[in-house]
Design a protein around this motif. Structure first.
Motif, PDB file in Angstrom:
ATOM      1  N   ALA A 205      80.609-107.554 -23.682  1.00 37.75           N
ATOM      2  CA  ALA A 205      79.503-108.052 -22.860  1.00 37.75           C
ATOM      3  C   ALA A 205      79.618-109.553 -22.599  1.00 37.75           C
ATOM      4  O   ALA A 205      79.218-110.029 -21.538  1.00 37.75           O
ATOM      5  CB  ALA A 205      78.170-107.733 -23.529  1.00 37.75           C
ATOM      6  N   LEU A 206      80.160-110.303 -23.550  1.00 39.42           N
ATOM      7  CA  LEU A 206      80.340-111.746 -23.364  1.00 39.42           C
ATOM      8  C   LEU A 206      81.414-112.060 -22.329  1.00 39.42           C
ATOM      9  O   LEU A 206      81.396-113.113 -21.700  1.00 39.42           O
ATOM     10  CB  LEU A 206      80.739-112.412 -24.690  1.00 39.42           C
ATOM     11  N   GLU A 207      82.353-111.146 -22.167  1.00 40.64           N
ATOM     12  CA  GLU A 207      83.499-111.385 -21.293  1.00 40.64           C
ATOM     13  C   GLU A 207      83.463-110.578 -20.004  1.00 40.64           C
ATOM     14  O   GLU A 207      84.342-110.721 -19.163  1.00 40.64           O
ATOM     15  CB  GLU A 207      84.774-111.069 -22.072  1.00 40.64           C
ATOM     16  N   LEU A 208      82.436-109.771 -19.828  1.00 40.36           N
ATOM     17  CA  LEU A 208      82.362-108.879 -18.673  1.00 40.36           C
ATOM     18  C   LEU A 208      82.392-109.641 -17.351  1.00 40.36           C
ATOM     19  O   LEU A 208      83.032-109.205 -16.389  1.00 40.36           O
ATOM     20  CB  LEU A 208      81.101-108.012 -18.762  1.00 40.36           C
ATOM     21  N   HIS A 209      81.724-110.793 -17.291  1.00 38.60           N
ATOM     22  CA  HIS A 209      81.690-111.574 -16.050  1.00 38.60           C
ATOM     23  C   HIS A 209      83.096-111.999 -15.603  1.00 38.60           C
ATOM     24  O   HIS A 209      83.322-112.205 -14.414  1.00 38.60           O
ATOM     25  CB  HIS A 209      80.796-112.815 -16.217  1.00 38.60           C
ATOM     26  N   GLU A 210      84.024-112.107 -16.543  1.00 41.52           N
ATOM     27  CA  GLU A 210      85.391-112.496 -16.205  1.00 41.52           C
ATOM     28  C   GLU A 210      86.117-111.389 -15.443  1.00 41.52           C
ATOM     29  O   GLU A 210      87.127-111.637 -14.797  1.00 41.52           O
ATOM     30  CB  GLU A 210      86.171-112.851 -17.474  1.00 41.52           C
ATOM     31  N   ARG A 211      85.607-110.175 -15.526  1.00 38.34           N
ATOM     32  CA  ARG A 211      86.248-109.030 -14.884  1.00 38.34           C
ATOM     33  C   ARG A 211      85.527-108.596 -13.610  1.00 38.34           C
ATOM     34  O   ARG A 211      85.920-107.636 -12.979  1.00 38.34           O
ATOM     35  CB  ARG A 211      86.321-107.863 -15.875  1.00 38.34           C
ATOM     36  N   TYR A 212      84.460-109.294 -13.267  1.00 32.62           N
ATOM     37  CA  TYR A 212      83.690-108.988 -12.051  1.00 32.62           C
ATOM     38  C   TYR A 212      84.210-109.827 -10.889  1.00 32.62           C
ATOM     39  O   TYR A 212      84.063-111.036 -10.901  1.00 32.62           O
ATOM     40  CB  TYR A 212      82.229-109.396 -12.247  1.00 32.62           C
ATOM     41  N   PRO A 213      84.783-109.211  -9.889  1.00 27.60           N
ATOM     42  CA  PRO A 213      85.104-110.013  -8.702  1.00 27.60           C
ATOM     43  C   PRO A 213      83.792-110.380  -7.989  1.00 27.60           C
ATOM     44  O   PRO A 213      82.794-109.665  -8.093  1.00 27.60           O
ATOM     45  CB  PRO A 213      85.956-109.062  -7.853  1.00 27.60           C
ATOM     46  N   ASP A 214      83.777-111.523  -7.305  1.00 26.09           N
ATOM     47  CA  ASP A 214      82.554-111.977  -6.646  1.00 26.09           C
ATOM     48  C   ASP A 214      81.990-110.954  -5.659  1.00 26.09           C
ATOM     49  O   ASP A 214      80.793-110.885  -5.453  1.00 26.09           O
ATOM     50  CB  ASP A 214      82.777-113.313  -5.936  1.00 26.09           C
ATOM     51  N   ASN A 215      82.841-110.147  -5.064  1.00 24.42           N
ATOM     52  CA  ASN A 215      82.336-109.164  -4.106  1.00 24.42           C
ATOM     53  C   ASN A 215      81.687-107.959  -4.794  1.00 24.42           C
ATOM     54  O   ASN A 215      81.182-107.073  -4.130  1.00 24.42           O
ATOM     55  CB  ASN A 215      83.441-108.705  -3.152  1.00 24.42           C
ATOM     56  N   ARG A 216      81.649-107.929  -6.126  1.00 25.74           N
ATOM     57  CA  ARG A 216      81.010-106.836  -6.875  1.00 25.74           C
ATOM     58  C   ARG A 216      79.717-107.291  -7.548  1.00 25.74           C
ATOM     59  O   ARG A 216      79.157-106.572  -8.354  1.00 25.74           O
ATOM     60  CB  ARG A 216      81.967-106.304  -7.949  1.00 25.74           C
ATOM     61  N   MET A 217      79.262-108.499  -7.224  1.00 29.01           N
ATOM     62  CA  MET A 217      78.023-109.000  -7.815  1.00 29.01           C
ATOM     63  C   MET A 217      76.830-108.220  -7.271  1.00 29.01           C
ATOM     64  O   MET A 217      76.844-107.753  -6.135  1.00 29.01           O
ATOM     65  CB  MET A 217      77.807-110.478  -7.460  1.00 29.01           C
ATOM     66  N   HIS A 218      75.801-108.113  -8.086  1.00 26.23           N
ATOM     67  CA  HIS A 218      74.531-107.546  -7.648  1.00 26.23           C
ATOM     68  C   HIS A 218      73.998-108.407  -6.511  1.00 26.23           C
ATOM     69  O   HIS A 218      74.219-109.611  -6.482  1.00 26.23           O
ATOM     70  CB  HIS A 218      73.551-107.546  -8.826  1.00 26.23           C
ATOM     71  N   PHE A 219      73.284-107.814  -5.576  1.00 29.64           N
ATOM     72  CA  PHE A 219      72.836-108.613  -4.443  1.00 29.64           C
ATOM     73  C   PHE A 219      71.845-109.701  -4.854  1.00 29.64           C
ATOM     74  O   PHE A 219      71.726-110.726  -4.180  1.00 29.64           O
ATOM     75  CB  PHE A 219      72.313-107.741  -3.296  1.00 29.64           C
TER      76      PHE A 219
ATOM     77  N   HIS B  35      75.542-110.496 -22.220  1.00 27.53           N
ATOM     78  CA  HIS B  35      76.007-110.412 -20.839  1.00 27.53           C
ATOM     79  C   HIS B  35      75.246-111.369 -19.929  1.00 27.53           C
ATOM     80  O   HIS B  35      75.844-112.140 -19.176  1.00 27.53           O
ATOM     81  CB  HIS B  35      75.890-108.973 -20.328  1.00 27.53           C
ATOM     82  N   TYR B  36      73.921-111.339 -19.985  1.00 30.38           N
ATOM     83  CA  TYR B  36      73.126-112.194 -19.099  1.00 30.38           C
ATOM     84  C   TYR B  36      73.361-113.673 -19.367  1.00 30.38           C
ATOM     85  O   TYR B  36      73.448-114.473 -18.433  1.00 30.38           O
ATOM     86  CB  TYR B  36      71.635-111.872 -19.214  1.00 30.38           C
ATOM     87  N   MET B  37      73.450-114.064 -20.633  1.00 30.81           N
ATOM     88  CA  MET B  37      73.652-115.470 -20.948  1.00 30.81           C
ATOM     89  C   MET B  37      75.038-115.950 -20.490  1.00 30.81           C
ATOM     90  O   MET B  37      75.164-117.010 -19.877  1.00 30.81           O
ATOM     91  CB  MET B  37      73.492-115.719 -22.453  1.00 30.81           C
ATOM     92  N   ALA B  38      76.065-115.167 -20.776  1.00 26.03           N
ATOM     93  CA  ALA B  38      77.422-115.538 -20.365  1.00 26.03           C
ATOM     94  C   ALA B  38      77.545-115.546 -18.845  1.00 26.03           C
ATOM     95  O   ALA B  38      78.153-116.455 -18.262  1.00 26.03           O
ATOM     96  CB  ALA B  38      78.441-114.587 -20.983  1.00 26.03           C
ATOM     97  N   GLN B  39      76.960-114.569 -18.210  1.00 23.80           N
ATOM     98  CA  GLN B  39      77.017-114.474 -16.755  1.00 23.80           C
ATOM     99  C   GLN B  39      76.262-115.642 -16.102  1.00 23.80           C
ATOM    100  O   GLN B  39      76.748-116.233 -15.135  1.00 23.80           O
ATOM    101  CB  GLN B  39      76.433-113.140 -16.309  1.00 23.80           C
ATOM    102  N   ALA B  40      75.088-115.976 -16.622  1.00 27.73           N
ATOM    103  CA  ALA B  40      74.308-117.081 -16.062  1.00 27.73           C
ATOM    104  C   ALA B  40      75.099-118.385 -16.124  1.00 27.73           C
ATOM    105  O   ALA B  40      75.139-119.155 -15.154  1.00 27.73           O
ATOM    106  CB  ALA B  40      72.980-117.215 -16.801  1.00 27.73           C
ATOM    107  N   LEU B  41      75.725-118.650 -17.260  1.00 27.69           N
ATOM    108  CA  LEU B  41      76.508-119.879 -17.396  1.00 27.69           C
ATOM    109  C   LEU B  41      77.706-119.861 -16.456  1.00 27.69           C
ATOM    110  O   LEU B  41      78.003-120.857 -15.786  1.00 27.69           O
ATOM    111  CB  LEU B  41      76.959-120.064 -18.849  1.00 27.69           C
ATOM    112  N   HIS B  42      78.385-118.739 -16.368  1.00 29.05           N
ATOM    113  CA  HIS B  42      79.537-118.614 -15.471  1.00 29.05           C
ATOM    114  C   HIS B  42      79.113-118.866 -14.022  1.00 29.05           C
ATOM    115  O   HIS B  42      79.766-119.634 -13.305  1.00 29.05           O
ATOM    116  CB  HIS B  42      80.158-117.220 -15.609  1.00 29.05           C
ATOM    117  N   TYR B  43      78.033-118.241 -13.585  1.00 28.99           N
ATOM    118  CA  TYR B  43      77.558-118.432 -12.209  1.00 28.99           C
ATOM    119  C   TYR B  43      77.138-119.885 -11.977  1.00 28.99           C
ATOM    120  O   TYR B  43      77.431-120.464 -10.931  1.00 28.99           O
ATOM    121  CB  TYR B  43      76.402-117.497 -11.888  1.00 28.99           C
ATOM    122  N   ALA B  44      76.439-120.486 -12.934  1.00 30.37           N
ATOM    123  CA  ALA B  44      76.016-121.880 -12.769  1.00 30.37           C
ATOM    124  C   ALA B  44      77.231-122.791 -12.591  1.00 30.37           C
ATOM    125  O   ALA B  44      77.241-123.669 -11.723  1.00 30.37           O
ATOM    126  CB  ALA B  44      75.177-122.325 -13.963  1.00 30.37           C
TER     127      ALA B  44
END
Length: 186
Positions: A3-17, A76-85
């Protein structure tokens, strides 16, 4: 630690709207406020937002229904939020601390690598602490036209979904909130 690393495997075109909507905001503050407003569209029990704490800000994630609370969602949410920021501002944001309600799950080194900050387990909340002035960093991906379009779509979807939320789910969620606060169930 997936869950901490999941954002690394999400391409930008697969983000939730809702993430796409945030990406098109002018600043990090505006993006968090949009995520807070439309969190129901991601998961109806989730709550995100920020609080100011003097010169610092605290981004938080909370699951309002104990039946669905999981340290994996918080990770997941914390890691993803930091990655997106970091991605949307283009700035290597520094945290003062990353806090998690759950106990240390045994892979602290992954937390330390992902957040590059002191990690606190058994905290009162799931939160990232950072300088408040970073809330006003501009997003390099800002697009007012696309943001307006996505906001219109999100508002329309919210209007359709909220009345359809099943009564039993709303009752269970309300009971769970009361129970988590130690309040009497009546």
């Amino acid at each position: 630690s997936l869950a901490l690393e999941l954002h690394e495997r999400y391409p930008d075109n697969r983000m939730h709207f809702v993430a796409h909507l945030g990406m098109r905001c002018a600043t990090m503050r505006e993006a968090i406020e949009q995520w807070q407003k439309y969190a129901f569209l991601v998961a109806e029990t989730d709550e995100v937002g920020y609080r100011l704490c003097g010169p610092q800000a605290l981004f938080f994630y909370h699951c309002r229904d104990a039946r669905y609370a999981s340290h994996w969602f918080a990770e997941h949410y914390m890691a993803q939020a930091l990655h997106y920021a970091r991605t949307f501002t283009g700035v290597p944001l520094r945290l003062h601390e990353a806090r998690f309600k759950h106990a240390d799950p045994g892979y602290r080194e992954v937390y330390e690598r992902v957040f590059d900050a002191p990690i606190q387990f058994g905290a009162d909340d799931n939160a990232l602490l950072f300088d408040a002035n970073q809330l006003d960093l501009p997003f390099k991906s800002a697009d007012p036209y696309l943001r307006h379009f996505l906001t219109s779509q999100a508002d329309e979807l919210m209007a359709k979904l909220e009345p359809e939320a099943r009564t039993d789910n709303r009752v269970m969620q309300a009971l769970s909130v009361l129970q988590s606060k130690g309040e009497a169930l009546t």
